[in-house]
Design an enzyme around this catalytic site. Structure first.
Site, PDB file in Angstrom:
ATOM      1  N   GLN A  81       3.272   9.857   1.474  1.00 61.42           N
ATOM      2  CA  GLN A  81       4.519   9.252   1.163  1.00 61.42           C
ATOM      3  C   GLN A  81       5.181   9.851  -0.093  1.00 61.42           C
ATOM      4  O   GLN A  81       6.541   9.484  -0.231  1.00 61.42           O
ATOM      5  CB  GLN A  81       4.222   7.679   1.282  1.00 61.42           C
ATOM      6  N   GLY A 103       0.932  -1.252   0.071  1.00 58.96           N
ATOM      7  CA  GLY A 103      -0.032   0.200   0.065  1.00 58.96           C
ATOM      8  C   GLY A 103       0.926   1.071   0.173  1.00 58.96           C
ATOM      9  O   GLY A 103       2.084   1.268   0.147  1.00 58.96           O
ATOM     10  N   HIS A 116      -3.046   0.752   8.372  1.00 59.73           N
ATOM     11  CA  HIS A 116      -1.690   1.202   8.242  1.00 59.73           C
ATOM     12  C   HIS A 116      -1.813   2.640   7.226  1.00 59.73           C
ATOM     13  O   HIS A 116      -1.242   3.759   7.531  1.00 59.73           O
ATOM     14  CB  HIS A 116      -0.760   0.430   7.689  1.00 59.73           C
ATOM     15  N   GLU A 117      -2.413   2.398   6.169  1.00 64.21           N
ATOM     16  CA  GLU A 117      -2.488   3.424   5.099  1.00 64.21           C
ATOM     17  C   GLU A 117      -3.062   4.593   5.444  1.00 64.21           C
ATOM     18  O   GLU A 117      -2.787   5.869   5.445  1.00 64.21           O
ATOM     19  CB  GLU A 117      -2.942   2.811   3.822  1.00 64.21           C
ATOM     20  N   HIS A 143      -1.426   7.286   7.905  1.00 59.32           N
ATOM     21  CA  HIS A 143      -0.506   7.964   7.041  1.00 59.32           C
ATOM     22  C   HIS A 143      -1.350   9.243   6.850  1.00 59.32           C
ATOM     23  O   HIS A 143      -0.498  10.487   6.972  1.00 59.32           O
ATOM     24  CB  HIS A 143      -0.094   7.440   5.814  1.00 59.32           C
ATOM     25  N   CYS A 176       7.085  -0.302   6.392  1.00 60.74           N
ATOM     26  CA  CYS A 176       6.681   0.898   5.899  1.00 60.74           C
ATOM     27  C   CYS A 176       7.543   1.294   4.842  1.00 60.74           C
ATOM     28  O   CYS A 176       8.754   1.229   5.224  1.00 60.74           O
ATOM     29  CB  CYS A 176       6.303   1.907   6.879  1.00 60.74           C
ATOM     30  N   LEU A 177       7.283   1.767   3.766  1.00 61.11           N
ATOM     31  CA  LEU A 177       8.044   1.930   2.709  1.00 61.11           C
ATOM     32  C   LEU A 177       8.601   3.288   3.134  1.00 61.11           C
ATOM     33  O   LEU A 177       9.854   3.742   2.623  1.00 61.11           O
ATOM     34  CB  LEU A 177       7.413   2.434   1.522  1.00 61.11           C
TER      35      LEU A 177
HETATM   36 NI    NI Z   1       3.583   3.058   5.684  1.00 66.53          NI
END
Ligand code: NI
Length: 178
Positions: free
Chosen positions: A52, A47, A142-143, A146, A100-101
């Site tokens: 981000q 995701g 999680h998404e 953000h 997480c990216l």
């Molecule tokens: Ni993340």
């Protein structure tokens, strides 16, 4: 195709609340959503949220396809959510490993609601309204975190369960970042 660079923890934009999308027309969102999907695919993410890639709007994409390397990993349909709302369907929480990216190379054990309802608009402006559980519910939480300027390390209850993936899982970890 445009793979954008992903902001990493330490960038103040990741701690800021993203703004509601006011123009939800496909024309207004098409470039952003395409870049988010391209970036997520290039990094094998589960995701990605718009902040981000430096866009402070309330848009997330997520999805997990069948992966022959990881049989048994739950699939999640590819989903674009504009102005999402997430609500728990019960108080029940469970712990699960996340990455997480924006926090590359790390993993943490994070409590999430086990069952949630989420709503929002897709890229065509159609309403999405789903009740999900487990991994799907975790990815959505999680998404959408953000969008409220929350990164998963803030939710870890015991920092002994936060660390480098290569140390925590020397045999490798079957999962994707979000
Ligand atoms: Ni993340």
């Amino acid at each position: 195709m445009a793979v954008r660079s992903v902001r990493r923890m330490g960038d103040p934009l990741l701690w800021a609340r993203a703004q509601e999308v006011t123009d939800v027309s496909p024309a207004a969102l098409a470039d952003l959503v395409r870049d988010m999907k391209d970036t997520m695919a290039a990094l094998n993410g589960a995701g990605l949220a718009a902040p981000q890639i430096g866009v402070p709007l309330r848009v997330v994409v997520f999805g997990v396809g069948a992966n022959p390397r990881y049989p048994g990993t739950p699939e999640i349909p590819e989903t674009i959510l504009v102005n999402p709302l997430v609500e728990p369907l019960s108080d029940e929480q469970e712990e699960g490993w996340e990455g997480c990216l924006s926090v590359p190379g790390m993993r943490g054990l994070v409590p999430r609601y086990r069952r949630v309802r989420y709503r929002g608009l897709d890229i065509e402006g159609a309403a999405i309204d789903r009740e999900v559980e487990g991994f799907h519910a975790r990815v959505v939480q999680h998404e959408c975190d953000h969008l409220d300027g929350v990164l998963y390390p803030s939710r870890i209850r015991d920092l002994r369960f936060f660390g480098f993936e290569s140390v925590l899982f020397p045999e490798g970890f079957a999962g994707a970042d979000g």
